[in-house]
Design a protein around this motif. Structure first.
Motif, short mmCIF file in Angstrom:
data_model
loop_
_atom_site.label_atom_id
_atom_site.label_comp_id
_atom_site.label_asym_id
_atom_site.label_seq_id
_atom_site.Cartn_x
_atom_site.Cartn_y
_atom_site.Cartn_z
N GLY A 155 -1.86 81.86 -9.99
CA GLY A 155 -1.65 80.27 -9.88
C GLY A 155 -0.84 79.91 -10.97
N LEU A 156 -1.02 80.52 -12.02
CA LEU A 156 -0.23 80.08 -13.35
C LEU A 156 1.33 80.30 -13.20
CD1 LEU A 156 -2.40 81.53 -16.44
CD2 LEU A 156 -1.50 79.05 -16.12
N ILE A 157 1.35 81.52 -12.55
CA ILE A 157 2.93 81.71 -12.30
C ILE A 157 3.49 80.92 -11.25
CG2 ILE A 157 4.41 83.65 -11.67
CD1 ILE A 157 3.13 84.06 -14.24
N LEU A 158 2.86 80.75 -10.21
CA LEU A 158 3.29 79.80 -9.11
C LEU A 158 3.51 78.38 -9.81
CD1 LEU A 158 1.26 81.08 -5.97
CD2 LEU A 158 3.47 81.69 -6.69
N LEU A 159 2.57 77.76 -10.40
CA LEU A 159 2.89 76.47 -10.98
C LEU A 159 3.91 76.32 -12.00
CD1 LEU A 159 1.72 73.61 -11.15
CD2 LEU A 159 -0.02 74.34 -12.56
N LEU A 200 -0.49 73.29 -17.09
CA LEU A 200 -0.93 74.55 -16.97
C LEU A 200 -2.22 74.79 -17.56
CD1 LEU A 200 2.36 76.89 -17.60
CD2 LEU A 200 1.33 76.15 -15.54
N TRP A 201 -2.61 73.92 -18.56
CA TRP A 201 -3.82 74.20 -19.31
C TRP A 201 -5.27 74.24 -18.29
CZ3 TRP A 201 -3.86 76.15 -23.87
CH2 TRP A 201 -2.88 75.96 -24.80
N LEU A 236 11.12 87.33 -13.92
CA LEU A 236 9.85 87.93 -14.77
C LEU A 236 8.73 88.00 -14.04
CD1 LEU A 236 8.96 88.77 -17.49
CD2 LEU A 236 8.62 86.42 -18.48
N SER A 237 8.49 87.13 -13.00
CA SER A 237 7.32 87.11 -12.23
C SER A 237 7.47 88.02 -11.25
CB SER A 237 6.95 85.45 -11.50
OG SER A 237 8.12 85.41 -10.67
N HIS A 275 3.52 90.07 -22.10
CA HIS A 275 4.94 90.14 -22.62
C HIS A 275 5.10 88.72 -23.26
CE1 HIS A 275 9.14 90.81 -22.60
NE2 HIS A 275 9.03 91.80 -22.26
N LYS A 276 5.99 88.90 -24.39
CA LYS A 276 6.19 87.54 -25.23
C LYS A 276 7.23 86.68 -24.34
CE LYS A 276 6.23 89.89 -29.81
NZ LYS A 276 5.63 90.81 -29.51
N TYR A 277 8.11 87.30 -23.50
CA TYR A 277 8.99 86.26 -22.86
C TYR A 277 8.18 85.53 -21.57
CZ TYR A 277 13.24 88.16 -24.43
OH TYR A 277 14.43 88.51 -25.28
N LEU A 278 7.18 86.19 -21.14
CA LEU A 278 6.21 85.64 -19.85
C LEU A 278 5.57 84.37 -20.30
CD1 LEU A 278 4.80 85.60 -17.30
CD2 LEU A 278 2.94 87.13 -18.47
N TRP A 279 4.90 84.49 -21.65
CA TRP A 279 4.36 83.41 -21.93
C TRP A 279 5.24 82.23 -22.48
CZ3 TRP A 279 -0.74 82.73 -20.55
CH2 TRP A 279 -1.26 83.75 -20.04
N VAL A 280 6.14 82.52 -23.31
CA VAL A 280 7.31 81.59 -23.54
C VAL A 280 7.88 80.96 -22.50
CG1 VAL A 280 9.60 81.14 -24.85
CG2 VAL A 280 7.90 82.70 -25.97
N MET A 281 8.24 81.67 -21.41
CA MET A 281 8.79 81.04 -20.22
C MET A 281 7.65 80.30 -19.73
SD MET A 281 11.95 81.58 -19.52
CE MET A 281 13.31 82.69 -20.05
N LEU A 282 6.25 80.34 -19.63
CA LEU A 282 5.41 79.42 -19.06
C LEU A 282 5.37 78.20 -19.88
CD1 LEU A 282 2.49 81.96 -18.34
CD2 LEU A 282 3.88 80.91 -16.72
#
Length: 464
Positions: free
Chosen positions: A388-392, A107-108, A426-427, A438-445
């Motif tokens: 794209g971040l979410i889909l990946l 994802l980077w 979440l997405s 949101h904290k959950y969003l970035w932890v899930m990523l």
């Protein structure tokens, strides 16, 4: 023994500083705090688990909107944990106790490109102070993503699922008790808005289902069934239509994933299925507020268009789309600047039309759609990179699940499937709320990228 003297000096200095501060009564806590810091240095992933467990309780410690990632003045336990984890991660990387390759993630590239557009949009923002505040909130999510990727190898995903389910379910108990005396009110848990609370429940539900399905024995299965039912009851009391839609979608996908098990359940356990339906169907209307039933009935009138007199919430959301489209048309490349949608909305006639009490603060409304907010505030390229971040991340879970199924490892395949469902929930909720930090969003990523990395490393080890 070598560290005894430095630790003693540090403890004495901390006590002296606390005694000289306006809070001298905190001096006795210096030793437990230092001991906790030492434990955290050895097991930093425990601090990450505690931070996530406290997300549903942030309303107790901060007046800010926890779901949006904002923070109030002063220190809270989550802030202290976050600062400690940042310092520990930096120190361990400098001392090479953690290899830098632990930060690997597919994802980077997308994330760095998104940040480049985000910072460029911020530089040209006409409201720099507001954009900087939005950047500070986003930085919390970026730190959590980095910490999740860094400590991913030490993260016990079943333990994480248990932590998230129990923390959210416990706030559901509070919500059900608070709404029992006021049946017409919507449950908010310990947050400020029922939709934010519904988001937490939607993320926790697939993980609760995982714990029920993967429990080794019937007693454990019945134990985890209780939080699952609490989450469903709490979702009903929120009166969130968006939460209901997201949960129905995730349940449908989970049913497809477990279609073979459902066939066996229907054939071999038909009596129990009928009994469960006979109990659930009569109880369901009692758990739903009358206002929620009325709000669901309004959805049936959408065929003839959105009418403000029928449902002001839907009318406002239509106005957000109109205003967001105008911003995108005027600023397609870099947007209007991070966090500036409320200011742009306040300039339109919709702000006055939908001001309920005529207060100035009601004129400034967010887009209530994270994707619309990104496209309008950061520009089309930045918005596409965010999508794209979410889909990946969803693709990462799909690839990991397929790999573990091909290896005959149903345990890991179930982890990838259910964490993927939580990420999907979440997405989908991002269409209804503006919560880019949101904290959950970035932890899930971070979790999805770690699952993909595990699967890729395992596949590479199989190649001759």
């Amino acid at each position: 023994m070598v560290l005894t003297l430095p630790l003693a000096l540090l403890l004495g200095l901390a006590c002296l500083l606390l005694l000289a501060s306006p809070w001298p009564y905190l001096a006795p806590l210096a030793f437990p705090a230092l001991a906790a810091l030492a434990v955290l240095y050895r097991k930093p992933v425990w601090g990450l688990l505690v931070m996530l467990a406290l997300v549903p309780f942030e309303g107790l410690f901060s007046a800010a909107d926890a779901a949006g990632g904002s923070s109030s003045a002063g220190f809270t336990l989550n802030k202290l944990l976050g600062l400690a984890l940042i310092a520990i991660a930096a120190l361990q990387l400098l001392l090479r106790q953690l290899p830098v390759r632990r930060l690997r993630s597919n994802l980077w590239p997308l994330l760095l490109a998104f940040l480049a557009f985000y910072m460029t949009s911020l530089a040209f923002s006409s409201h720099l102070g507001l954009s900087l505040q939005q950047l500070r909130q986003l930085a919390v999510g970026l730190v959590l993503f980095s910490l999740t990727v860094l400590f991913g190898r030490d993260l016990d995903l079943p333990a994480l699922a248990r932590v998230l389910v129990l923390s959210v379910a416990s706030t559901c108990v509070v919500a059900l008790l608070s709404t029992s005396t006021q049946p017409a009110s919507r449950a908010i848990g310990l947050l400020a808005d029922p939709n934010y609370f519904a988001l937490l429940i939607s993320v926790a539900l697939p993980l609760a289902l995982l714990l029920v399905v993967r429990a080794p024995r019937w007693p454990q299965r019945l134990f985890w069934l209780a939080p699952l039912l609490l989450l469903l009851a709490g979702l009903g009391r929120t009166g969130s239509r968006s939460g209901l839609l997201v949960v129905l979608l995730t349940v449908a996908i989970a049913a497809w994933h477990y279609r073979e098990h459902l066939k066996y359940l229907v054939i071999r356990r038909l009596g129990w299925v009928i009994l469960a339906g006979a109990i659930a169907v009569p109880l369901a209307p009692a758990l739903l507020p009358d206002s929620f039933i009325q709000r669901l009935e309004v959805l049936a009138s959408l065929k003839s268009g959105v009418k403000a007199y029928a449902d002001t919430s839907l009318a406002r959301r239509s106005a957000y789309v109109v205003v967001g489209s105008q911003i995108i048309a005027e600023h397609p490349l870099l947007g209007s600047g991070p966090g500036t949608f409320p200011l742009e909305f306040a300039k339109t006639g919709y702000a006055i039309a939908f001001s309920i009490r005529g207060l100035p603060v009601e004129l400034y409304r967010e887009a209530h759609n994270t994707y619309l907010g990104m496209f309008s505030e950061v520009g089309v390229p930045g918005g596409l990179l965010f999508v794209g971040l979410i889909l990946l991340s969803l693709r990462n879970c799909q690839v990991a699940r397929r790999h573990w199924l091909s290896r005959g490892d149903p345990e890991r395949a179930a982890l990838a499937a259910h964490f993927g469902l939580s990420c999907l929930a979440l997405s989908c909720f991002l269409f209804f709320l503006s919560v880019p930090s949101h904290k959950y969003l970035w932890v899930m990523l971070g979790i999805t990228s770690f699952l993909r990395l595990q699967a890729d490393d395992d596949a590479a080890g199989e190649r001759p």
